[in-house]
Design a protein around this motif. Structure first.
Motif, PDB file in Angstrom:
ATOM      1  N   PHE A  81      38.713  35.516  38.141  1.00 57.53           N
ATOM      2  CA  PHE A  81      39.445  36.676  38.641  1.00 57.53           C
ATOM      3  C   PHE A  81      39.392  36.762  40.160  1.00 57.53           C
ATOM      4  O   PHE A  81      40.339  37.222  40.799  1.00 57.53           O
ATOM      5  N   ASP A  89      45.114  36.033  36.410  1.00 55.71           N
ATOM      6  CA  ASP A  89      45.635  37.257  35.795  1.00 55.71           C
ATOM      7  C   ASP A  89      45.018  37.520  34.433  1.00 55.71           C
ATOM      8  O   ASP A  89      45.016  38.659  33.959  1.00 55.71           O
ATOM      9  N   TYR A 117      42.083  35.588  31.243  1.00 55.57           N
ATOM     10  CA  TYR A 117      41.029  34.603  30.990  1.00 55.57           C
ATOM     11  C   TYR A 117      40.805  34.553  29.482  1.00 55.57           C
ATOM     12  O   TYR A 117      40.435  35.563  28.884  1.00 55.57           O
TER      13      TYR A 117
END
Length: 224
Positions: free
Chosen positions: A92, A97, A99
């Motif tokens: 991040f 954006d 994971y």
């Protein structure tokens, strides 16, 4: 309208499975194996979303994500076998954006991709016969003419079109209505909204060709 996906993954078996699945979901996929050819592919094409593995033979996904975010705002989603908090935070911090830890469900991946694209305004139109939804502008059109729809009608239709060909149970649809309105949803309420949607999108609402009923189970949007 298909979305263009760049997949950077050095596990050939997994990559092959993902490419085939994403193509069945109407995505166009370019596959790169490592950091070098991943960046070459990105710089040489136009993509709506990037899927990155973290551990690559000639580098890592963090470097690619950082390089991509310096030149573009395209959404980036990490796919990794590591559920370590440090890796998640690092992802991040370099601009990821989303994971997703392996193993993951393919349908969840598709939902995450669409969600990331909507947030970035790169989501393609959702189409079923002569009806189109623009998730970025939040509008529905029939033969190019905009339809007037309530928030509940729009959200339900978006759910159907995002799951085209998939049976959605009445319970799931009722949950969606409850989530939007925050109120208890009676069984008849769902019938009312389905009828309202059909009145707007179907040429013959009494004989629907887009929003089909699967008797006793639920409904699904079809594009046959």
């Amino acid at each position: 309208m298909s979305a263009n996906i760049l997949l950077v993954e050095d596990d050939r078996a997994l990559a092959g499975i993902l490419v085939k699945y994403l193509e069945t979901e109407d995505f166009s996929v370019t596959h790169a194996f490592g950091q070098t050819d991943g960046m070459e592919a990105f710089e040489g094409g136009e993509f709506d979303c990037v899927l990155l593995d973290i551990s690559l033979e000639d580098g890592n996904g963090f470097s690619i994500c950082s390089d991509i975010k310096r030149i573009s705002d395209v959404p980036v989603i990490f796919l990794t076998a590591s559920a370590d908090e440090t890796c998640t935070v690092a992802g991040f911090e370099v601009g990821a954006d989303d994971y997703i830890s392996k193993p993951f469900r393919p349908r969840e991946l598709v939902a995450r991709i669409k969600n990331a694209m909507r947030k970035h305004g790169t989501s393609p139109l959702l189409q079923c016969k002569n009806i189109s939804i623009d998730p970025v502008k939040g509008i529905v059109t029939k033969d190019g003419a905009e339809l007037s729809m309530s928030a509940l009608e729009y959200r339900l239709l978006l759910l159907f079109f995002s799951n085209k060909g998939i049976l959605l149970s009445r319970d799931r649809l009722a949950d969606e209505l409850w989530t939007i309105s925050g109120e208890f949803v009676e069984d008849n309420t769902l019938n009312v909204y389905i009828k309202r949607i059909r009145d707007k999108i179907e040429d013959d609402p009494q004989n629907p060709r887009i929003l089909k009923t699967v008797r006793g189970l639920g409904y699904k949007a079809v594009d046959e």
